[in-house]
Design a protein around this motif. Structure first.
Motif, PDB file in Angstrom:
ATOM      1  N   VAL A   6       0.858  -1.174   0.000  1.00 40.07           N
ATOM      2  CA  VAL A   6       0.000   0.000   0.000  1.00 40.07           C
ATOM      3  C   VAL A   6       0.896   1.227   0.000  1.00 40.07           C
ATOM      4  N   LEU A   7       0.591   2.158  -0.896  1.00 40.90           N
ATOM      5  CA  LEU A   7       1.276   3.437  -0.942  1.00 40.90           C
ATOM      6  C   LEU A   7       0.247   4.525  -0.698  1.00 40.90           C
ATOM      7  N   ALA A   8       0.611   5.472   0.133  1.00 42.40           N
ATOM      8  CA  ALA A   8      -0.276   6.602   0.418  1.00 42.40           C
ATOM      9  C   ALA A   8       0.563   7.872   0.374  1.00 42.40           C
ATOM     10  N   LYS A  19       1.095  14.314 -11.021  1.00 40.90           N
ATOM     11  CA  LYS A  19       2.195  13.497 -11.533  1.00 40.90           C
ATOM     12  C   LYS A  19       2.329  12.194 -10.744  1.00 40.90           C
ATOM     13  N   ALA A  20       2.268  12.290  -9.427  1.00 41.84           N
ATOM     14  CA  ALA A  20       2.371  11.091  -8.585  1.00 41.84           C
ATOM     15  C   ALA A  20       1.193  10.158  -8.844  1.00 41.84           C
ATOM     16  N   PHE A  21       0.001  10.717  -8.973  1.00 42.33           N
ATOM     17  CA  PHE A  21      -1.194   9.922  -9.241  1.00 42.33           C
ATOM     18  C   PHE A  21      -1.044   9.140 -10.550  1.00 42.33           C
ATOM     19  N   LYS A  22      -0.560   9.812 -11.594  1.00 44.59           N
ATOM     20  CA  LYS A  22      -0.388   9.147 -12.896  1.00 44.59           C
ATOM     21  C   LYS A  22       0.633   8.020 -12.817  1.00 44.59           C
ATOM     22  N   ARG A  23       1.726   8.235 -12.084  1.00 46.98           N
ATOM     23  CA  ARG A  23       2.737   7.184 -11.931  1.00 46.98           C
ATOM     24  C   ARG A  23       2.146   5.985 -11.194  1.00 46.98           C
ATOM     25  N   LEU A  24       1.386   6.240 -10.154  1.00 51.99           N
ATOM     26  CA  LEU A  24       0.820   5.147  -9.360  1.00 51.99           C
ATOM     27  C   LEU A  24      -0.284   4.415 -10.095  1.00 51.99           C
ATOM     28  N   GLN A  51      10.918   6.751  -8.823  1.00 50.31           N
ATOM     29  CA  GLN A  51      10.118   7.679  -9.627  1.00 50.31           C
ATOM     30  C   GLN A  51       9.379   8.668  -8.736  1.00 50.31           C
ATOM     31  N   LEU A  52       8.756   8.174  -7.679  1.00 49.37           N
ATOM     32  CA  LEU A  52       7.982   9.055  -6.795  1.00 49.37           C
ATOM     33  C   LEU A  52       8.881  10.013  -6.025  1.00 49.37           C
ATOM     34  N   CYS A  53      10.026   9.538  -5.565  1.00 56.06           N
ATOM     35  CA  CYS A  53      10.932  10.408  -4.817  1.00 56.06           C
ATOM     36  C   CYS A  53      11.529  11.504  -5.697  1.00 56.06           C
ATOM     37  N   ASN A  54      11.593  11.265  -7.001  1.00 56.64           N
ATOM     38  CA  ASN A  54      12.062  12.307  -7.922  1.00 56.64           C
ATOM     39  C   ASN A  54      11.001  13.373  -8.172  1.00 56.64           C
ATOM     40  N   ILE A  55       9.753  13.083  -7.824  1.00 58.79           N
ATOM     41  CA  ILE A  55       8.644  14.016  -8.047  1.00 58.79           C
ATOM     42  C   ILE A  55       8.352  14.852  -6.810  1.00 58.79           C
ATOM     43  N   ILE A  56       8.290  14.221  -5.653  1.00 64.99           N
ATOM     44  CA  ILE A  56       7.797  14.891  -4.455  1.00 64.99           C
ATOM     45  C   ILE A  56       8.848  15.797  -3.808  1.00 64.99           C
TER      46      ILE A  56
END
Length: 93
Positions: A6-8, A19-24, A51-56
């Protein structure tokens, strides 16, 4: 071997959140708002988290990754995530 996770997230900026939503979306098997259930192997989880850490923004956003397996630890991946799990996360369903 793939396991469920689970990722939140709690992301302040709307553009970053999209962007995060599209990746997930590409990895998820189910979701509810900013919580995603995914089936990943170790390599896939590392790629997705990279990928997510490069966005947030680590200073103001929150990202939580939890394996749904009692033998694997939960991880809070940003500085603002103040979660300290004492017991493993369990999945019933």
């Amino acid at each position: 071997m793939q396991n469920q996770a689970v990722l939140a997230y709690d992301i302040v900026d709307n553009k970053t959140r999209r962007k995060a939503f599209k990746r997930l979306q590409a990895w998820q098997i189910g979701s509810q708002y900013s919580v995603f259930e995914c089936r990943l192997n170790k390599r896939q989880s590392e790629e997705l988290l990279l990928q997510l850490c490069n966005i947030i923004d680590e200073q103001q956003d929150k990202l939580l990754f939890v394996w749904l397996d009692s033998r694997r630890p939960a991880k809070a991946l940003t500085k603002r995530a103040q979660i300290q799990f004492q017991t493993p996360a369990w999945y019933i369903g």
